[in-house]
Design a protein around this motif. Sequence first.
Motif, short mmCIF file in Angstrom:
data_model
loop_
_atom_site.label_atom_id
_atom_site.label_comp_id
_atom_site.label_asym_id
_atom_site.label_seq_id
_atom_site.Cartn_x
_atom_site.Cartn_y
_atom_site.Cartn_z
N SER A 139 0.82 -1.22 0.00
CA SER A 139 0.00 0.00 0.00
C SER A 139 0.85 1.27 0.00
O SER A 139 1.77 1.42 0.80
CB SER A 139 -0.91 0.02 1.24
N GLY A 140 0.53 2.18 -0.91
CA GLY A 140 1.24 3.45 -0.97
C GLY A 140 1.04 4.31 0.26
O GLY A 140 1.86 5.19 0.55
N LEU A 141 -0.05 4.08 0.99
CA LEU A 141 -0.30 4.87 2.19
C LEU A 141 0.75 4.61 3.26
O LEU A 141 1.01 5.47 4.11
CB LEU A 141 -1.70 4.56 2.74
N ARG A 142 1.37 3.44 3.22
CA ARG A 142 2.47 3.16 4.14
C ARG A 142 3.63 4.12 3.85
O ARG A 142 4.28 4.63 4.77
CB ARG A 142 2.95 1.71 3.98
N GLY A 143 3.89 4.34 2.56
CA GLY A 143 4.96 5.26 2.18
C GLY A 143 4.67 6.68 2.60
O GLY A 143 5.57 7.41 3.03
N LEU A 144 3.41 7.09 2.47
CA LEU A 144 3.02 8.44 2.90
C LEU A 144 3.26 8.62 4.40
O LEU A 144 3.80 9.64 4.83
CB LEU A 144 1.55 8.68 2.58
#
Length: 322
Positions: A266-271
């Motif tokens: 999930s890209g939200l982890r990167g955010l």
Amino acid sequence: MFKTKVTETLGIKYPIIQGGMMWLSKAELASAVSNAGGLGIITALSFDKPEKLADEIDKCKSLTDKPFGVNITFLPTLRPVNYDAYIDVIIEKGIKIMETAGRNPEPYMKKLKDAGIKVIHKCTSIRHAKKAEAIGCDFVSIDGFECAGHPGEDDVTSLILIPRAADELNIPVIASGGFGDARGFLAALALGAEGVNMGTRFVATKEAPAHENIKKKLVEAKETDTILVERSLKNTLRALKNKHALKIKEMEEKGATLEELAPLLSGLRGLKALQTGELDDALFACGQVVGLINDIPTVKELIEGIISEAEKILKEKMCKFI
């Protein structure tokens, strides 16, 4: 010096482009790059609604009167994206430069060209670059295997891919993947590129909206501190080597399915990592050029340093070979 088809066509001072990076390529960074003479780029899909992209474009315009572009990456997602709505915003706001990536942008090309937009398409192979030229893209940004993010599945480095693209294409080539200093900049031009695209190097600048811990990690990291994941999904990603990336790689080696891997990708982890500075629970796209990052300058210091050092190399070092 360093006037190329990139500077002439896009109306910028130096042939240096800041890549479109998820969560990072926002108004502050893009405007700083454009103000320093390069081409700043805002990443459209960092904003969950087209209206928010419109606000970010307005913000960037308030920070610079120089050209800047917008990136849209066409990729399959669990949540469908209304790409036409984002493109409509780009057109309505008068943006004249767009970086596309991922899937073939052909379905949107007529709309973009009718609006007078110059299209830079990012590719990782010669076959895709030739297709980009055929559908009317103005530039190809060719991504070598060293790059952060998605380097494709062919594993061809920039040293080979750039001159191959320059030989095969009639449109200008922008070198991407492995560039972060004056030496690489000059090498790219010598290989046939009309400019360079830098992503990872711009993360380690004062203006990049990343937590200071991440910037310091990039300074500490070496060229061996990246890892390839998602190879089993045919969607290879180069990321900083950390506990999370190593866990994903181990799961892939054991035959994990997409459904099993999806929560970890999930890209939200990167955010969250960009906001907190905690990298152990997220993938963080990072190129091998990280081995050349030794400081955290302002964007202006970085770009002007590259140009001045490149001029110095040409005058003091290269002339002895003539």
